[in-house]
Design an enzyme around this catalytic site. Structure first.
Site, PDB file in Angstrom:
ATOM      1  N   VAL A  55      -5.346  -1.669  -1.431  1.00  0.00           N
ATOM      2  CA  VAL A  55      -6.433  -2.641  -1.626  1.00  0.00           C
ATOM      3  C   VAL A  55      -5.871  -3.876  -2.335  1.00  0.00           C
ATOM      4  O   VAL A  55      -5.271  -3.762  -3.413  1.00  0.00           O
ATOM      5  CB  VAL A  55      -7.591  -2.047  -2.462  1.00  0.00           C
ATOM      6  CG1 VAL A  55      -8.644  -3.111  -2.754  1.00  0.00           C
ATOM      7  CG2 VAL A  55      -8.231  -0.871  -1.718  1.00  0.00           C
ATOM      8  N   THR A  90      -7.181  -7.702  -1.112  1.00  0.00           N
ATOM      9  CA  THR A  90      -8.088  -8.847  -0.946  1.00  0.00           C
ATOM     10  C   THR A  90      -9.307  -8.787  -1.865  1.00  0.00           C
ATOM     11  O   THR A  90      -9.669  -9.788  -2.493  1.00  0.00           O
ATOM     12  CB  THR A  90      -8.545  -8.932   0.529  1.00  0.00           C
ATOM     13  OG1 THR A  90      -7.370  -9.127   1.321  1.00  0.00           O
ATOM     14  CG2 THR A  90      -9.501 -10.077   0.761  1.00  0.00           C
ATOM     15  N   ASP A 120       5.463  -4.167  -1.777  1.00  0.00           N
ATOM     16  CA  ASP A 120       4.595  -4.173  -0.588  1.00  0.00           C
ATOM     17  C   ASP A 120       5.165  -5.157   0.457  1.00  0.00           C
ATOM     18  O   ASP A 120       5.547  -6.285   0.106  1.00  0.00           O
ATOM     19  CB  ASP A 120       3.199  -4.638  -1.068  1.00  0.00           C
ATOM     20  CG  ASP A 120       2.097  -4.414  -0.048  1.00  0.00           C
ATOM     21  OD1 ASP A 120       2.242  -3.509   0.789  1.00  0.00           O
ATOM     22  OD2 ASP A 120       1.082  -5.148  -0.120  1.00  0.00           O
ATOM     23  N   HIS A 121       5.220  -4.747   1.703  1.00  0.00           N
ATOM     24  CA  HIS A 121       5.571  -5.634   2.830  1.00  0.00           C
ATOM     25  C   HIS A 121       6.825  -6.483   2.637  1.00  0.00           C
ATOM     26  O   HIS A 121       6.762  -7.718   2.770  1.00  0.00           O
ATOM     27  CB  HIS A 121       4.409  -6.594   3.138  1.00  0.00           C
ATOM     28  CG  HIS A 121       3.262  -5.923   3.807  1.00  0.00           C
ATOM     29  ND1 HIS A 121       3.306  -5.483   5.109  1.00  0.00           N
ATOM     30  CD2 HIS A 121       2.036  -5.596   3.355  1.00  0.00           C
ATOM     31  CE1 HIS A 121       2.154  -4.920   5.428  1.00  0.00           C
ATOM     32  NE2 HIS A 121       1.370  -4.952   4.364  1.00  0.00           N
ATOM     33  N   HIS A 176      -5.534  -6.543   7.400  1.00  0.00           N
ATOM     34  CA  HIS A 176      -5.498  -7.154   6.070  1.00  0.00           C
ATOM     35  C   HIS A 176      -6.539  -8.268   5.965  1.00  0.00           C
ATOM     36  O   HIS A 176      -6.793  -8.965   6.940  1.00  0.00           O
ATOM     37  CB  HIS A 176      -4.108  -7.735   5.784  1.00  0.00           C
ATOM     38  CG  HIS A 176      -3.031  -6.689   5.724  1.00  0.00           C
ATOM     39  ND1 HIS A 176      -2.299  -6.314   6.822  1.00  0.00           N
ATOM     40  CD2 HIS A 176      -2.581  -5.927   4.699  1.00  0.00           C
ATOM     41  CE1 HIS A 176      -1.432  -5.374   6.465  1.00  0.00           C
ATOM     42  NE2 HIS A 176      -1.578  -5.119   5.186  1.00  0.00           N
ATOM     43  N   GLY A 177      -7.115  -8.433   4.784  1.00  0.00           N
ATOM     44  CA  GLY A 177      -8.108  -9.491   4.569  1.00  0.00           C
ATOM     45  C   GLY A 177      -9.510  -8.981   4.828  1.00  0.00           C
ATOM     46  O   GLY A 177      -9.711  -7.786   5.060  1.00  0.00           O
ATOM     47  N   HIS A 224      -3.364   0.621   5.331  1.00  0.00           N
ATOM     48  CA  HIS A 224      -3.339  -0.777   4.880  1.00  0.00           C
ATOM     49  C   HIS A 224      -4.692  -1.408   5.187  1.00  0.00           C
ATOM     50  O   HIS A 224      -5.470  -0.881   5.985  1.00  0.00           O
ATOM     51  CB  HIS A 224      -2.211  -1.543   5.590  1.00  0.00           C
ATOM     52  CG  HIS A 224      -0.872  -1.326   4.961  1.00  0.00           C
ATOM     53  ND1 HIS A 224      -0.155  -2.327   4.362  1.00  0.00           N
ATOM     54  CD2 HIS A 224      -0.138  -0.202   4.820  1.00  0.00           C
ATOM     55  CE1 HIS A 224       0.973  -1.827   3.873  1.00  0.00           C
ATOM     56  NE2 HIS A 224       1.014  -0.545   4.149  1.00  0.00           N
TER      57      HIS A 224
HETATM   58  P1  13P Z   1      -6.375  -5.795   1.948  1.00  0.00           P
HETATM   59  O1  13P Z   1      -5.864  -7.110   1.410  1.00  0.00           O
HETATM   60  O2  13P Z   1      -7.111  -5.953   3.213  1.00  0.00           O
HETATM   61  O3  13P Z   1      -7.084  -5.014   0.932  1.00  0.00           O
HETATM   62  O4  13P Z   1      -5.049  -4.959   2.341  1.00  0.00           O
HETATM   63  C1  13P Z   1      -4.142  -4.634   1.332  1.00  0.00           C
HETATM   64  C2  13P Z   1      -2.858  -4.137   1.898  1.00  0.00           C
HETATM   65  O5  13P Z   1      -2.839  -3.419   2.868  1.00  0.00           O
HETATM   66  C3  13P Z   1      -1.633  -4.524   1.203  1.00  0.00           C
HETATM   67  O6  13P Z   1      -0.497  -4.118   1.895  1.00  0.00           O
END
Ligand code: 13P
Length: 276
Positions: free
Chosen positions: A225, A227, A79-80, A174-175, A202
Protein backbone atom coordinates in the site's frame (compact mmCIF):
# COMPACT_ATOMS: atom_id res chain seq x y z
CA UNK A 1 13.74 -13.73 12.15
CA UNK A 2 14.49 -13.19 8.47
CA UNK A 3 11.72 -12.12 6.13
CA UNK A 4 12.01 -15.47 4.34
CA UNK A 5 11.37 -17.23 7.67
CA UNK A 6 8.45 -14.92 8.34
CA UNK A 7 6.93 -15.79 4.95
CA UNK A 8 7.23 -19.50 5.82
CA UNK A 9 5.44 -18.87 9.10
CA UNK A 10 2.70 -16.93 7.29
CA UNK A 11 2.30 -19.80 4.83
CA UNK A 12 1.46 -22.11 7.75
CA UNK A 13 -0.95 -19.59 9.21
CA UNK A 14 -2.42 -18.57 5.86
CA UNK A 15 -1.78 -14.94 6.69
CA UNK A 16 0.05 -11.95 5.21
CA UNK A 17 2.20 -8.92 5.99
CA UNK A 18 1.23 -5.39 5.13
CA UNK A 19 4.00 -3.58 3.22
CA UNK A 20 3.72 0.18 3.39
CA UNK A 21 5.77 2.71 1.48
CA UNK A 22 7.24 5.53 3.56
CA UNK A 23 8.65 8.85 2.42
CA UNK A 24 9.88 10.78 5.44
CA UNK A 25 9.94 10.81 9.25
CA UNK A 26 6.26 11.73 9.44
CA UNK A 27 4.90 8.91 7.27
CA UNK A 28 7.07 6.25 8.92
CA UNK A 29 5.91 7.54 12.31
CA UNK A 30 2.21 7.29 11.39
CA UNK A 31 2.74 3.77 10.02
CA UNK A 32 4.60 2.54 13.10
CA UNK A 33 2.15 4.07 15.56
CA UNK A 34 -0.51 1.89 13.90
CA UNK A 35 1.73 -1.17 13.96
CA UNK A 36 2.47 -0.62 17.65
CA UNK A 37 -1.21 -0.15 18.54
CA UNK A 38 -2.25 -3.39 16.86
CA UNK A 39 0.88 -5.37 17.81
CA UNK A 40 1.47 -6.61 14.28
CA UNK A 41 4.63 -6.87 12.16
CA UNK A 42 5.21 -4.72 9.06
CA UNK A 43 7.36 -4.34 5.97
CA UNK A 44 8.58 -0.77 5.49
CA UNK A 45 9.36 -0.21 1.85
CA UNK A 46 11.20 2.53 0.02
CA UNK A 47 11.05 3.11 -3.72
CA UNK A 48 14.03 4.33 -5.76
CA UNK A 49 12.50 7.86 -5.71
CA UNK A 50 12.37 7.82 -1.92
CA UNK A 51 16.00 6.72 -1.86
CA UNK A 52 16.84 9.56 -4.28
CA UNK A 53 15.13 11.91 -1.84
CA UNK A 54 16.50 10.60 1.49
CA UNK A 55 19.74 8.93 0.41
CA UNK A 56 20.30 5.24 1.01
CA UNK A 57 21.97 5.54 4.42
CA UNK A 58 19.31 7.93 5.73
CA UNK A 59 16.59 5.55 4.48
CA UNK A 60 18.12 2.67 6.43
CA UNK A 61 18.82 4.80 9.53
CA UNK A 62 15.29 6.23 9.54
CA UNK A 63 13.62 2.84 9.14
CA UNK A 64 15.82 1.05 11.67
CA UNK A 65 15.70 3.75 14.34
CA UNK A 66 11.93 4.09 13.90
CA UNK A 67 11.40 0.32 14.31
CA UNK A 68 13.55 0.44 17.45
CA UNK A 69 11.82 3.49 18.85
CA UNK A 70 8.36 1.96 18.46
CA UNK A 71 9.62 -1.52 19.52
CA UNK A 72 7.92 -3.34 16.67
CA UNK A 73 8.92 -6.18 14.37
CA UNK A 74 9.61 -5.07 10.81
CA UNK A 75 11.75 -5.48 7.71
CA UNK A 76 13.12 -2.95 5.24
CA UNK A 77 12.42 -3.61 1.57
CA UNK A 78 13.47 -1.91 -1.66
CA UNK A 79 10.38 -1.52 -3.87
CA UNK A 80 10.52 -1.67 -7.71
CA UNK A 81 14.24 -1.40 -8.38
CA UNK A 82 15.33 -1.54 -11.99
CA UNK A 83 19.04 -1.08 -11.40
CA UNK A 84 21.48 -3.70 -10.22
CA UNK A 85 23.76 -1.06 -8.71
CA UNK A 86 20.96 0.41 -6.58
CA UNK A 87 20.16 -3.10 -5.34
CA UNK A 88 23.81 -3.66 -4.46
CA UNK A 89 23.96 -0.32 -2.63
CA UNK A 90 20.82 -1.11 -0.64
CA UNK A 91 22.04 -4.57 0.32
CA UNK A 92 25.38 -3.09 1.42
CA UNK A 93 23.52 -0.49 3.48
CA UNK A 94 21.50 -3.18 5.29
CA UNK A 95 18.16 -3.67 3.49
CA UNK A 96 16.52 -7.02 4.39
CA UNK A 97 14.82 -7.43 1.07
CA UNK A 98 14.90 -6.11 -2.50
CA UNK A 99 12.58 -6.15 -5.46
CA UNK A 100 14.02 -6.42 -8.95
CA UNK A 101 11.37 -5.30 -11.41
CA UNK A 102 12.16 -6.56 -14.90
CA UNK A 103 8.50 -7.17 -15.65
CA UNK A 104 8.61 -5.09 -18.83
CA UNK A 105 11.31 -7.35 -20.32
CA UNK A 106 10.79 -10.69 -22.05
CA UNK A 107 10.42 -13.81 -19.90
CA UNK A 108 14.01 -14.86 -20.71
CA UNK A 109 15.48 -11.43 -19.91
CA UNK A 110 13.43 -11.23 -16.72
CA UNK A 111 14.86 -14.64 -15.68
CA UNK A 112 18.40 -13.52 -16.49
CA UNK A 113 18.21 -10.18 -14.66
CA UNK A 114 16.37 -11.63 -11.65
CA UNK A 115 18.82 -14.55 -11.35
CA UNK A 116 21.73 -12.11 -11.06
CA UNK A 117 19.93 -10.47 -8.15
CA UNK A 118 19.14 -13.75 -6.36
CA UNK A 119 22.83 -14.74 -6.71
CA UNK A 120 23.92 -11.42 -5.24
CA UNK A 121 21.35 -11.48 -2.44
CA UNK A 122 22.57 -14.90 -1.23
CA UNK A 123 25.72 -13.18 0.06
CA UNK A 124 23.55 -11.04 2.31
CA UNK A 125 20.90 -13.59 3.27
CA UNK A 126 18.40 -11.12 1.79
CA UNK A 127 14.91 -11.76 0.48
CA UNK A 128 14.30 -11.23 -3.26
CA UNK A 129 11.00 -10.27 -4.88
CA UNK A 130 10.46 -10.15 -8.64
CA UNK A 131 7.48 -9.45 -10.90
CA UNK A 132 6.08 -11.62 -13.65
CA UNK A 133 3.23 -10.46 -15.83
CA UNK A 134 2.66 -6.75 -15.61
CA UNK A 135 0.98 -4.68 -12.90
CA UNK A 136 0.14 -1.26 -14.40
CA UNK A 137 2.32 1.52 -13.01
CA UNK A 138 1.00 4.89 -11.69
CA UNK A 139 -1.12 6.64 -14.27
CA UNK A 140 -1.28 3.66 -16.63
CA UNK A 141 -4.53 1.96 -17.59
CA UNK A 142 -5.38 -1.22 -15.73
CA UNK A 143 -3.82 -4.29 -17.32
CA UNK A 144 -5.89 -6.53 -19.54
CA UNK A 145 -5.80 -10.28 -19.09
CA UNK A 146 -3.03 -10.88 -21.61
CA UNK A 147 -0.66 -9.11 -19.19
CA UNK A 148 -1.69 -11.30 -16.26
CA UNK A 149 0.73 -13.80 -14.69
CA UNK A 150 0.45 -17.26 -16.20
CA UNK A 151 0.64 -20.06 -13.60
CA UNK A 152 2.91 -22.33 -15.67
CA UNK A 153 5.30 -19.42 -16.35
CA UNK A 154 5.35 -18.51 -12.66
CA UNK A 155 6.42 -22.07 -11.81
CA UNK A 156 9.21 -22.01 -14.42
CA UNK A 157 10.26 -18.51 -13.34
CA UNK A 158 10.55 -19.54 -9.70
CA UNK A 159 12.53 -22.68 -10.56
CA UNK A 160 14.93 -20.78 -12.80
CA UNK A 161 15.54 -17.76 -10.56
CA UNK A 162 15.25 -18.99 -6.97
CA UNK A 163 13.20 -15.98 -5.88
CA UNK A 164 11.57 -15.81 -2.45
CA UNK A 165 8.59 -13.67 -3.42
CA UNK A 166 6.68 -12.95 -6.62
CA UNK A 167 4.51 -9.96 -7.51
CA UNK A 168 1.61 -11.34 -9.50
CA UNK A 169 -0.49 -9.54 -12.11
CA UNK A 170 -4.08 -10.56 -11.37
CA UNK A 171 -6.01 -7.35 -12.01
CA UNK A 172 -4.58 -4.87 -9.51
CA UNK A 173 -2.82 -1.65 -10.57
CA UNK A 174 -0.73 1.04 -8.88
CA UNK A 175 -2.49 4.30 -7.97
CA UNK A 176 -6.20 4.98 -7.56
CA UNK A 177 -8.70 2.83 -9.45
CA UNK A 178 -11.17 4.50 -11.78
CA UNK A 179 -13.60 1.63 -11.26
CA UNK A 180 -13.69 -1.10 -8.64
CA UNK A 181 -10.96 -3.67 -9.33
CA UNK A 182 -11.87 -7.30 -9.67
CA UNK A 183 -8.98 -9.61 -8.84
CA UNK A 184 -8.66 -12.84 -10.82
CA UNK A 185 -8.73 -15.02 -7.70
CA UNK A 186 -8.94 -18.31 -9.61
CA UNK A 187 -5.74 -17.45 -11.41
CA UNK A 188 -4.15 -16.54 -8.06
CA UNK A 189 -5.13 -19.95 -6.67
CA UNK A 190 -3.64 -21.68 -9.69
CA UNK A 191 -0.38 -19.75 -9.30
CA UNK A 192 -0.26 -20.63 -5.60
CA UNK A 193 -0.87 -24.31 -6.36
CA UNK A 194 2.25 -24.56 -8.53
CA UNK A 195 4.69 -22.23 -6.70
CA UNK A 196 6.34 -22.19 -3.28
CA UNK A 197 7.35 -18.53 -3.02
CA UNK A 198 5.41 -15.81 -1.21
CA UNK A 199 2.92 -14.14 -3.57
CA UNK A 200 2.70 -10.35 -3.49
CA UNK A 201 -0.27 -8.12 -4.22
CA UNK A 202 0.86 -4.77 -5.65
CA UNK A 203 -1.54 -1.85 -6.02
CA UNK A 204 -3.19 -2.50 -2.65
CA UNK A 205 -4.73 1.00 -2.39
CA UNK A 206 -8.46 0.82 -3.01
CA UNK A 207 -8.88 -2.95 -3.31
CA UNK A 208 -12.04 -3.91 -1.40
CA UNK A 209 -11.50 -5.71 1.91
CA UNK A 210 -13.27 -8.91 0.88
CA UNK A 211 -11.04 -9.30 -2.19
CA UNK A 212 -7.87 -8.72 -0.17
CA UNK A 213 -8.99 -11.31 2.38
CA UNK A 214 -9.87 -13.85 -0.30
CA UNK A 215 -6.46 -13.10 -1.87
CA UNK A 216 -4.77 -14.00 1.43
CA UNK A 217 -6.77 -17.23 1.64
CA UNK A 218 -5.52 -18.06 -1.85
CA UNK A 219 -1.82 -17.40 -1.25
CA UNK A 220 -1.09 -13.66 -0.99
CA UNK A 221 1.58 -13.16 1.72
CA UNK A 222 2.46 -9.48 1.20
CA UNK A 223 0.11 -6.59 0.44
CA UNK A 224 1.62 -3.33 -0.82
CA UNK A 225 0.00 0.00 0.00
CA UNK A 226 1.45 3.36 -1.06
CA UNK A 227 -0.99 5.73 -2.82
CA UNK A 228 -3.52 5.93 0.00
CA UNK A 229 -0.75 6.84 2.47
CA UNK A 230 0.54 9.70 0.32
CA UNK A 231 -2.99 10.86 -0.38
CA UNK A 232 -4.25 10.98 3.21
CA UNK A 233 -1.05 12.62 4.42
CA UNK A 234 -1.07 15.37 1.79
CA UNK A 235 -4.79 16.04 1.76
CA UNK A 236 -4.82 16.42 5.55
CA UNK A 237 -1.86 18.77 5.40
CA UNK A 238 -3.35 20.83 2.58
CA UNK A 239 -6.67 21.22 4.39
CA UNK A 240 -4.98 22.15 7.67
CA UNK A 241 -2.72 24.72 6.05
CA UNK A 242 -5.40 26.47 4.02
CA UNK A 243 -6.18 29.10 6.66
CA UNK A 244 -3.19 28.60 8.89
CA UNK A 245 -0.12 30.76 9.30
CA UNK A 246 1.61 28.55 11.87
CA UNK A 247 5.35 28.55 11.31
CA UNK A 248 6.24 25.94 13.92
CA UNK A 249 6.31 22.98 11.57
CA UNK A 250 6.30 20.53 14.48
CA UNK A 251 2.74 21.65 15.18
CA UNK A 252 1.64 21.26 11.58
CA UNK A 253 2.46 17.59 10.94
CA UNK A 254 0.79 15.66 13.83
CA UNK A 255 -2.78 15.65 12.38
CA UNK A 256 -1.45 14.22 9.10
CA UNK A 257 0.61 11.63 11.02
CA UNK A 258 -2.54 10.70 12.93
CA UNK A 259 -4.48 10.17 9.68
CA UNK A 260 -1.73 7.86 8.37
CA UNK A 261 -1.91 5.97 11.69
CA UNK A 262 -5.71 5.52 11.28
CA UNK A 263 -5.39 4.45 7.65
CA UNK A 264 -2.67 1.88 8.38
CA UNK A 265 -4.66 0.51 11.32
CA UNK A 266 -7.61 -0.04 8.98
CA UNK A 267 -5.36 -1.91 6.52
CA UNK A 268 -3.82 -4.03 9.28
CA UNK A 269 -7.31 -4.89 10.54
CA UNK A 270 -8.11 -6.46 7.14
CA UNK A 271 -5.38 -9.01 7.91
CA UNK A 272 -6.07 -9.32 11.64
CA UNK A 273 -9.83 -9.81 11.29
CA UNK A 274 -9.27 -12.81 8.96
CA UNK A 275 -8.12 -14.85 11.92
CA UNK A 276 -10.55 -13.66 14.57
P1 13P B 1 -0.56 1.52 -4.48
O1 13P B 1 0.24 2.79 -4.66
O2 13P B 1 -1.60 1.37 -5.51
O3 13P B 1 -1.05 1.35 -3.11
O4 13P B 1 0.48 0.32 -4.76
C1 13P B 1 1.59 0.19 -3.93
C2 13P B 1 2.59 -0.76 -4.49
O5 13P B 1 2.24 -1.76 -5.06
C3 13P B 1 4.00 -0.43 -4.29
O6 13P B 1 4.83 -1.31 -4.98
Amino acid sequence: MTLQEKFNELEQKNSALLATNFYNFETVTGILQAVKTLGMPIILQASPSTIDYLGVNMTVALARSSLEKHEVEGWLHLDHAHSFSLIQQCLDAGFDSVMIDASEKSFEENVEITSKVTELAKNYGANVEAELGYVAKLGQAQQKEDGFTKPEEAKKFEEQTGINALAVAIGSAHGFYTSEPKLDLDRLQEIDNVTECALVLHGGSGIPKNQVQEGIRRGIRKINVATEIKDIFMSTLQADLRDNDEIDLRKVFPPAIHKVDELVQSKLMIIKSLHN
